[in-house]
Design a protein around this motif. Sequence first.
Motif, PDB file in Angstrom:
ATOM      1  N   MET A 342      -0.975   6.931   1.654  1.00 46.22           N
ATOM      2  CA  MET A 342      -1.441   6.362   0.384  1.00 46.22           C
ATOM      3  C   MET A 342      -2.896   5.902   0.478  1.00 46.22           C
ATOM      4  SD  MET A 342       0.872   6.649  -1.913  1.00 46.22           S
ATOM      5  CE  MET A 342       2.649   6.973  -2.065  1.00 46.22           C
ATOM      6  N   ILE A 343      -3.262   5.351   1.620  1.00 45.79           N
ATOM      7  CA  ILE A 343      -4.622   4.831   1.774  1.00 45.79           C
ATOM      8  C   ILE A 343      -5.618   5.945   2.084  1.00 45.79           C
ATOM      9  CG2 ILE A 343      -6.102   3.317   3.159  1.00 45.79           C
ATOM     10  CD1 ILE A 343      -3.538   1.589   3.641  1.00 45.79           C
ATOM     11  N   GLU A 344      -5.313   6.755   3.089  1.00 50.22           N
ATOM     12  CA  GLU A 344      -6.274   7.751   3.577  1.00 50.22           C
ATOM     13  C   GLU A 344      -6.317   9.027   2.737  1.00 50.22           C
ATOM     14  OE1 GLU A 344      -8.406   7.138   5.924  1.00 50.22           O
ATOM     15  OE2 GLU A 344      -7.570   5.159   6.342  1.00 50.22           O
ATOM     16  N   HIS A 345      -5.168   9.486   2.259  1.00 50.07           N
ATOM     17  CA  HIS A 345      -5.112  10.745   1.520  1.00 50.07           C
ATOM     18  C   HIS A 345      -5.177  10.526   0.008  1.00 50.07           C
ATOM     19  CE1 HIS A 345      -4.222  13.357   5.013  1.00 50.07           C
ATOM     20  NE2 HIS A 345      -3.610  12.277   5.484  1.00 50.07           N
ATOM     21  N   ALA A 346      -4.375   9.592  -0.493  1.00 49.71           N
ATOM     22  CA  ALA A 346      -4.373   9.360  -1.935  1.00 49.71           C
ATOM     23  C   ALA A 346      -5.477   8.390  -2.366  1.00 49.71           C
ATOM     24  CB  ALA A 346      -3.008   8.816  -2.377  1.00 49.71           C
ATOM     25  N   ARG A 347      -5.926   7.557  -1.438  1.00 50.60           N
ATOM     26  CA  ARG A 347      -6.930   6.519  -1.715  1.00 50.60           C
ATOM     27  C   ARG A 347      -6.467   5.577  -2.841  1.00 50.60           C
ATOM     28  NH1 ARG A 347     -11.112   8.559  -3.938  1.00 50.60           N
ATOM     29  NH2 ARG A 347     -10.160  10.598  -4.304  1.00 50.60           N
ATOM     30  N   VAL A 348      -5.203   5.174  -2.751  1.00 49.87           N
ATOM     31  CA  VAL A 348      -4.622   4.211  -3.681  1.00 49.87           C
ATOM     32  C   VAL A 348      -4.038   3.063  -2.863  1.00 49.87           C
ATOM     33  CG1 VAL A 348      -2.876   3.809  -5.461  1.00 49.87           C
ATOM     34  CG2 VAL A 348      -4.100   5.994  -5.385  1.00 49.87           C
ATOM     35  N   GLY A 349      -4.378   1.847  -3.241  1.00 45.12           N
ATOM     36  CA  GLY A 349      -3.897   0.674  -2.522  1.00 45.12           C
ATOM     37  C   GLY A 349      -2.635   0.120  -3.168  1.00 45.12           C
ATOM     38  N   LEU A 350      -1.489   0.368  -2.552  1.00 49.42           N
ATOM     39  CA  LEU A 350      -0.212  -0.125  -3.043  1.00 49.42           C
ATOM     40  C   LEU A 350       0.333  -1.175  -2.079  1.00 49.42           C
ATOM     41  CD1 LEU A 350       1.455   3.307  -3.977  1.00 49.42           C
ATOM     42  CD2 LEU A 350       0.078   1.824  -5.443  1.00 49.42           C
ATOM     43  N   ASN A 351       1.394  -1.873  -2.496  1.00 43.31           N
ATOM     44  CA  ASN A 351       2.067  -2.801  -1.591  1.00 43.31           C
ATOM     45  C   ASN A 351       3.013  -2.026  -0.682  1.00 43.31           C
ATOM     46  OD1 ASN A 351       1.641  -4.798  -4.158  1.00 43.31           O
ATOM     47  ND2 ASN A 351       1.635  -5.915  -2.221  1.00 43.31           N
ATOM     48  N   ASP A 352       2.943  -2.319   0.598  1.00 42.35           N
ATOM     49  CA  ASP A 352       3.817  -1.725   1.599  1.00 42.35           C
ATOM     50  C   ASP A 352       5.256  -2.164   1.346  1.00 42.35           C
ATOM     51  OD1 ASP A 352       5.203  -1.024   3.872  1.00 42.35           O
ATOM     52  OD2 ASP A 352       3.844  -2.010   5.285  1.00 42.35           O
ATOM     53  N   GLY A 353       6.142  -1.211   1.126  1.00 46.51           N
ATOM     54  CA  GLY A 353       7.531  -1.543   0.845  1.00 46.51           C
ATOM     55  C   GLY A 353       8.189  -2.377   1.934  1.00 46.51           C
ATOM     56  N   ALA A 354       7.791  -2.146   3.187  1.00 53.30           N
ATOM     57  CA  ALA A 354       8.399  -2.872   4.306  1.00 53.30           C
ATOM     58  C   ALA A 354       8.073  -4.361   4.270  1.00 53.30           C
ATOM     59  CB  ALA A 354       7.951  -2.263   5.634  1.00 53.30           C
ATOM     60  N   SER A 355       7.005  -4.747   3.554  1.00 51.71           N
ATOM     61  CA  SER A 355       6.665  -6.170   3.470  1.00 51.71           C
ATOM     62  C   SER A 355       7.708  -6.949   2.674  1.00 51.71           C
ATOM     63  CB  SER A 355       5.277  -6.359   2.836  1.00 51.71           C
ATOM     64  OG  SER A 355       5.294  -5.995   1.464  1.00 51.71           O
ATOM     65  N   PHE A 356       8.571  -6.230   1.944  1.00 44.57           N
ATOM     66  CA  PHE A 356       9.639  -6.861   1.171  1.00 44.57           C
ATOM     67  C   PHE A 356      10.942  -6.920   1.968  1.00 44.57           C
ATOM     68  CE2 PHE A 356       6.527  -5.069  -1.673  1.00 44.57           C
ATOM     69  CZ  PHE A 356       6.324  -6.074  -2.600  1.00 44.57           C
ATOM     70  N   GLY A 357      10.881  -6.517   3.233  1.00 42.36           N
ATOM     71  CA  GLY A 357      12.052  -6.530   4.099  1.00 42.36           C
ATOM     72  C   GLY A 357      12.395  -5.137   4.580  1.00 42.36           C
ATOM     73  N   ASP A 358      13.312  -5.060   5.540  1.00 36.16           N
ATOM     74  CA  ASP A 358      13.707  -3.763   6.104  1.00 36.16           C
ATOM     75  C   ASP A 358      14.209  -2.803   5.035  1.00 36.16           C
ATOM     76  OD1 ASP A 358      13.068  -4.722   8.610  1.00 36.16           O
ATOM     77  OD2 ASP A 358      15.137  -5.261   9.134  1.00 36.16           O
ATOM     78  N   GLU A 359      14.820  -3.353   3.996  1.00 37.76           N
ATOM     79  CA  GLU A 359      15.355  -2.511   2.925  1.00 37.76           C
ATOM     80  C   GLU A 359      14.256  -1.859   2.098  1.00 37.76           C
ATOM     81  OE1 GLU A 359      18.142  -5.648   4.185  1.00 37.76           O
ATOM     82  OE2 GLU A 359      16.083  -5.698   3.444  1.00 37.76           O
ATOM     83  N   GLY A 360      13.015  -2.245   2.333  1.00 34.17           N
ATOM     84  CA  GLY A 360      11.888  -1.653   1.624  1.00 34.17           C
ATOM     85  C   GLY A 360      11.251  -0.485   2.345  1.00 34.17           C
ATOM     86  N   ASN A 361      11.765  -0.130   3.513  1.00 38.69           N
ATOM     87  CA  ASN A 361      11.227   1.023   4.236  1.00 38.69           C
ATOM     88  C   ASN A 361      11.415   2.294   3.420  1.00 38.69           C
ATOM     89  OD1 ASN A 361      10.142   0.159   6.826  1.00 38.69           O
ATOM     90  ND2 ASN A 361      12.208  -0.573   7.265  1.00 38.69           N
ATOM     91  N   GLY A 362      10.336   3.058   3.285  1.00 38.18           N
ATOM     92  CA  GLY A 362      10.376   4.275   2.482  1.00 38.18           C
ATOM     93  C   GLY A 362       9.976   4.055   1.037  1.00 38.18           C
ATOM     94  N   PHE A 363       9.601   2.808   0.704  1.00 38.60           N
ATOM     95  CA  PHE A 363       9.223   2.471  -0.665  1.00 38.60           C
ATOM     96  C   PHE A 363       7.796   1.914  -0.705  1.00 38.60           C
ATOM     97  CE2 PHE A 363      13.773   2.426  -0.578  1.00 38.60           C
ATOM     98  CZ  PHE A 363      14.206   2.779  -1.838  1.00 38.60           C
ATOM     99  N   MET A 364       7.198   1.949  -1.893  1.00 41.74           N
ATOM    100  CA  MET A 364       5.913   1.318  -2.149  1.00 41.74           C
ATOM    101  C   MET A 364       5.995   0.637  -3.518  1.00 41.74           C
ATOM    102  SD  MET A 364       4.112   2.201   0.574  1.00 41.74           S
ATOM    103  CE  MET A 364       2.385   1.874   0.204  1.00 41.74           C
ATOM    104  N   ARG A 365       5.161  -0.412  -3.719  1.00 36.84           N
ATOM    105  CA  ARG A 365       5.137  -1.095  -5.007  1.00 36.84           C
ATOM    106  C   ARG A 365       3.810  -0.860  -5.699  1.00 36.84           C
ATOM    107  NH1 ARG A 365       5.055  -7.593  -5.843  1.00 36.84           N
ATOM    108  NH2 ARG A 365       2.824  -7.141  -5.625  1.00 36.84           N
TER     109      ARG A 365
END
Length: 395
Positions: A342-365
Amino acid sequence: MEQFQQIIDRTGTRSVKWDLREKIFKRKDVLPMWVADMDFYTADAVKDAIMKRAEHHIYGYTATDESVAEAIQQWLKKRHGWNIDQQWLTYSPGVVTSLHILVQSLTEQGDQVMIQTPVYPPFYSAVNHHNRTLVKNPLKLVNGRYEIDFEDFEARLKNGVKLFILCSPHNPVGRVWTKQELRNMAELCIQYGATIVSDEIHGDLIYEGYEHIPVASLSDEISQHVVTCMSPSKTFNLAGLQASYLITREENLKKKIDKGFKKQGMGMLNTFGVTALEAAYLHGEPWLEELLSVLEDHKQYVMDSFHHKTDQIQVIQPEGTYLLWLDCRKMGMGQEKLNQFMIEHARVGLNDGASFGDEGNGFMRMNIACPKKTVEEGVYRIIQALNSYDKKDGE
């Protein structure tokens, strides 16, 4: 609607979202769509009230008086059908501050505090930083919609949970809990002796077809076991002014909370926060109605775009908030690689899904409270990056 489509340069204003891009994402060209504030001007009524107050040129100690409480009362009655007493109010700089003080005031070290994951990161720190025992009741993703695991919910309560921190509407998954879901949770908490702290900061930001119901408004009995945290900050883009409030009906509970705030030296809001809160609630409703229409359009655009242009990202249908929960698991990347993409290829700054807990792995906000052009650019960058990434055979 035109006011919500104006591109506003926020750089140079000490904006966390824009001025800290390089520090957070390690590059300047990232389009920030993460931290939960809006790239919109607030309501004119709020700006005018602040400007008028600023012209006085004296910014001394400022009382949060009866007129402010009346503004809150009117807002809650009109928007949510909830009648509150002014005596139930406690003022706070912010909901996160309140969560920390509530955990300290209503539990002892070692006590169990339950949260529903994936969830807003400060829920974790409000528990862990004060040596309480974190208990998770993970939400279940069923056919693209998150549900409460009530069997697990009750089992956790049976095991001795003292405090349950409810996120309503839920950040990041976007659920607006139904009356029956809220009632079921509340009745179980009462049965097993757990107090409910309900973070309802996103309660005004609800999409068509859904309704936010303050859990404490369900019944007199339930209200005796609930502390509700609210603020106009998300609704009217006032986060930097630091003004929020708690609603506690039960007298002994409120005494504990007020004592906790005094122990932390908390007892007064800042001058402009008080001014903005009152103006927003008294005169900001037309602006909010326009905002909700804009967010509805932005939400639908993002969902349709990802649905039609890629099968690798699914947007979880949001019922409230301006935060979209993106299911990126079909991209087949670990979380670190997903963030890098998301950062290097898409150049879009999203929230890391993992920061919301293990259940957020594989997700972005993703935050869609920005002009349509920004939303379109963010979606375009992600889809283009997905297409080019595929061509590189997973480089």
